[in-house]
Design a protein around this motif. Structure first.
Motif, PDB file in Angstrom:
ATOM      1  N   HIS A  54      -3.711 -30.673  16.161  1.00 15.89           N
ATOM      2  CA  HIS A  54      -3.905 -29.983  17.556  1.00 15.89           C
ATOM      3  C   HIS A  54      -4.392 -30.844  18.390  1.00 15.89           C
ATOM      4  N   GLU A  55      -4.125 -30.938  19.760  1.00 18.01           N
ATOM      5  CA  GLU A  55      -4.832 -31.881  20.779  1.00 18.01           C
ATOM      6  C   GLU A  55      -5.687 -30.956  21.413  1.00 18.01           C
ATOM      7  N   SER A  56      -5.864 -29.825  21.614  1.00 15.23           N
ATOM      8  CA  SER A  56      -6.717 -28.888  22.164  1.00 15.23           C
ATOM      9  C   SER A  56      -6.580 -27.676  21.587  1.00 15.23           C
ATOM     10  N   LEU A  57      -7.848 -27.022  22.076  1.00 14.39           N
ATOM     11  CA  LEU A  57      -8.130 -25.687  21.510  1.00 14.39           C
ATOM     12  C   LEU A  57      -7.066 -24.523  22.007  1.00 14.39           C
ATOM     13  N   LYS A  58      -6.502 -24.858  23.007  1.00 14.31           N
ATOM     14  CA  LYS A  58      -5.052 -24.033  23.546  1.00 14.31           C
ATOM     15  C   LYS A  58      -4.188 -24.083  22.432  1.00 14.31           C
ATOM     16  N   ASP A  59      -4.029 -25.147  21.904  1.00 20.59           N
ATOM     17  CA  ASP A  59      -3.158 -25.182  20.760  1.00 20.59           C
ATOM     18  C   ASP A  59      -3.333 -24.404  19.566  1.00 20.59           C
ATOM     19  N   VAL A  60      -4.684 -24.496  19.162  1.00 22.61           N
ATOM     20  CA  VAL A  60      -5.052 -23.538  18.042  1.00 22.61           C
ATOM     21  C   VAL A  60      -4.870 -22.030  18.350  1.00 22.61           C
ATOM     22  N   ARG A  62      -2.979 -20.891  20.419  1.00 20.71           N
ATOM     23  CA  ARG A  62      -1.361 -20.114  20.721  1.00 20.71           C
ATOM     24  C   ARG A  62      -0.889 -20.103  19.163  1.00 20.71           C
ATOM     25  N   GLU A  63      -1.357 -20.991  18.197  1.00 19.94           N
ATOM     26  CA  GLU A  63      -0.848 -20.827  16.752  1.00 19.94           C
ATOM     27  C   GLU A  63      -1.441 -19.756  16.216  1.00 19.94           C
ATOM     28  N   ALA A  64      -2.703 -19.377  16.624  1.00 19.28           N
ATOM     29  CA  ALA A  64      -3.295 -18.291  15.790  1.00 19.28           C
ATOM     30  C   ALA A  64      -2.487 -16.902  16.417  1.00 19.28           C
ATOM     31  N   ASP A  65      -2.148 -16.855  17.810  1.00 22.65           N
ATOM     32  CA  ASP A  65      -1.664 -15.607  18.455  1.00 22.65           C
ATOM     33  C   ASP A  65      -0.614 -15.344  17.589  1.00 22.65           C
ATOM     34  N   LYS A  66       0.451 -16.520  17.337  1.00 25.86           N
ATOM     35  CA  LYS A  66       1.713 -16.211  16.545  1.00 25.86           C
ATOM     36  C   LYS A  66       1.397 -15.549  15.275  1.00 25.86           C
ATOM     37  N   LYS A  67       0.182 -15.899  14.715  1.00 27.35           N
ATOM     38  CA  LYS A  67       0.294 -15.489  13.096  1.00 27.35           C
ATOM     39  C   LYS A  67      -0.701 -13.976  13.344  1.00 27.35           C
ATOM     40  N   GLY A  68      -0.841 -13.453  14.634  1.00 26.02           N
ATOM     41  CA  GLY A  68      -1.499 -12.009  14.675  1.00 26.02           C
ATOM     42  C   GLY A  68      -2.967 -11.963  14.317  1.00 26.02           C
ATOM     43  N   THR A  69      -3.617 -13.247  14.652  1.00 27.11           N
ATOM     44  CA  THR A  69      -4.944 -13.245  14.748  1.00 27.11           C
ATOM     45  C   THR A  69      -5.334 -12.960  16.059  1.00 27.11           C
ATOM     46  N   ASN A  70      -6.314 -11.987  15.753  1.00 27.54           N
ATOM     47  CA  ASN A  70      -7.315 -11.404  17.212  1.00 27.54           C
ATOM     48  C   ASN A  70      -8.825 -12.140  17.295  1.00 27.54           C
ATOM     49  N   ILE A  71      -9.339 -12.515  15.925  1.00 28.03           N
ATOM     50  CA  ILE A  71     -10.692 -13.149  16.093  1.00 28.03           C
ATOM     51  C   ILE A  71     -10.798 -14.184  15.034  1.00 28.03           C
ATOM     52  N   LEU A  72     -10.727 -15.552  15.674  1.00 31.44           N
ATOM     53  CA  LEU A  72     -11.028 -16.917  14.928  1.00 31.44           C
ATOM     54  C   LEU A  72     -12.629 -17.089  14.871  1.00 31.44           C
ATOM     55  N   GLN A  73     -12.805 -17.331  13.664  1.00 29.43           N
ATOM     56  CA  GLN A  73     -14.263 -17.733  13.153  1.00 29.43           C
ATOM     57  C   GLN A  73     -14.428 -19.041  12.990  1.00 29.43           C
ATOM     58  N   PHE A  74     -16.014 -19.559  13.320  1.00 36.86           N
ATOM     59  CA  PHE A  74     -16.048 -20.865  13.221  1.00 36.86           C
ATOM     60  C   PHE A  74     -17.421 -21.062  12.337  1.00 36.86           C
ATOM     61  N   GLU A 175     -11.100 -25.956   8.802  1.00 36.41           N
ATOM     62  CA  GLU A 175     -11.872 -27.188   9.537  1.00 36.41           C
ATOM     63  C   GLU A 175     -11.278 -28.536   9.622  1.00 36.41           C
ATOM     64  N   ASP A 176     -10.217 -28.682   8.555  1.00 35.25           N
ATOM     65  CA  ASP A 176      -9.581 -30.055   8.784  1.00 35.25           C
ATOM     66  C   ASP A 176      -8.254 -30.047   9.193  1.00 35.25           C
ATOM     67  N   GLN A 177      -7.581 -28.963   9.551  1.00 36.76           N
ATOM     68  CA  GLN A 177      -6.324 -28.837  10.174  1.00 36.76           C
ATOM     69  C   GLN A 177      -6.607 -28.167  11.418  1.00 36.76           C
ATOM     70  N   GLU A 178      -7.160 -27.143  11.787  1.00 37.49           N
ATOM     71  CA  GLU A 178      -7.339 -26.257  12.926  1.00 37.49           C
ATOM     72  C   GLU A 178      -8.360 -26.577  14.089  1.00 37.49           C
ATOM     73  N   ALA A 179      -9.425 -25.860  13.727  1.00 39.53           N
ATOM     74  CA  ALA A 179     -10.691 -26.489  14.531  1.00 39.53           C
ATOM     75  C   ALA A 179     -12.142 -26.417  13.583  1.00 39.53           C
ATOM     76  N   MET A 180     -13.070 -26.988  14.174  1.00 34.37           N
ATOM     77  CA  MET A 180     -14.523 -26.856  13.582  1.00 34.37           C
ATOM     78  C   MET A 180     -15.617 -26.782  14.611  1.00 34.37           C
ATOM     79  N   MET A 181     -16.606 -26.289  14.350  1.00 36.45           N
ATOM     80  CA  MET A 181     -17.757 -26.201  15.290  1.00 36.45           C
ATOM     81  C   MET A 181     -18.844 -27.441  15.197  1.00 36.45           C
ATOM     82  N   LEU A 182     -19.423 -28.050  15.938  1.00 36.86           N
ATOM     83  CA  LEU A 182     -20.499 -28.942  15.616  1.00 36.86           C
ATOM     84  C   LEU A 182     -21.721 -28.382  16.409  1.00 36.86           C
TER      85      LEU A 182
END
Length: 257
Positions: A54-60, A62-74, A175-182
């Motif tokens: 993923h190059e940006s959070l927008k990519d993350v 968009r991918e979550a949206d396709k999976k039917g995800t409404n809430i992404l947790q970090f 956190e290795d393939q999608e996104a993580m929080m520092l």
């Protein structure tokens, strides 16, 4: 402040201190939800980092949206002030003034994937039309949880007496393939006091903790491993930040001078 809003009772000496935060967050959601698809409520010292391909959070998103995800947790764990990005301040250490927080604290206390207990201070990125009430770490009222028994049955879904969000509607990021929080929470000289002893591998009173960061070589956890001077390795740099995003930030900042 309203006492019932506080989530620190009885451990906190300032009862109700978070009620203003609750009010501000939900005022934001109420005013801006009709004009945006996603909302995140995070602190200024928390950085969401796209990972994997993923190059940006927008990519993350968009991918979550396709999976039917409404809430992404970090998941949230505290980063440490790196020794090589800080300087002496009495018996403690402080961030070198001309370095960014992102660089100075790029050393998470936990490797990825982060442990389950790190969800206690989670932060969420959520769909504005799905979450109706949000309190800092939790989506307390959603389109799913307000459904009546009849609505649930008519839609062919299973009825639960205790309403809650589950996958895929609410998921924790990979956190290795999608996104993580520092979480780069400021470490002052009082917290790092006596670090020269507390950060040694042979320091007896480990419960006092070492808040100065010494990166594990190759980001590989080896219990008790330490430098030749006795300083114990205790944190993990985010390679995506080191190799790509921090250099990019430095370039942008230099162009603005």
């Amino acid at each position: 402040p309203s006492v019932p809003c506080n989530n620190n009772v009885p451990a906190h000496d300032n009862t109700g201190e978070r009620s203003s935060q609750y009010a501000a967050e939900n005022s934001c959601r109420t005013r801006f939800a009709p004009y945006t698809e996603w909302i995140a409520s995070i602190d200024s010292d928390e950085y969401l980092v796209p990972m994997g391909q993923h190059e940006s959070l927008k990519d993350v998103v968009r991918e979550a949206d396709k999976k039917g995800t409404n809430i992404l947790q970090f998941r949230s764990t505290r980063a440490k002030l790196r020794e090589d990005c800080s300087e002496s301040d009495g018996s403690g250490r402080k961030k070198i003034e001309n370095l960014t927080f992102l660089e100075s604290y790029n050393c998470d206390s936990s490797p990825t994937p982060k442990p389950d207990w790190a969800e206690r201070a989670r932060k969420q990125l959520y769909r504005a039309d799905h979450v109706l009430l949000h309190f800092v770490h939790y989506s307390t009222v959603t389109q799913s949880t307000i459904k009546s028994y009849r609505e649930t049955i008519d839609q062919g879904e299973r009825w639960w007496s205790v309403a809650s969000e589950g996958a895929p509607s609410q998921t924790t990021t990979n956190e290795d393939q999608e996104a993580m929080m520092l979480h780069t929470k400021t470490t002052d000289k009082e917290i790092t006091k006596n670090w020269i002893n507390r950060c040694r591998f042979d320091f007896e009173k480990k419960w006092r903790g070492c808040f100065v960061g010494f990166p594990h070589p190759d980001n590989t956890l080896v219990e008790g491993a330490h430098r030749e001077d006795g300083m114990e390795y205790n944190c993990f740099p985010v390679e995506r930040l080191t190799e790509h995003l921090i250099p990019k930030l430095k370039q942008i900042l230099s162009e603005k001078k």
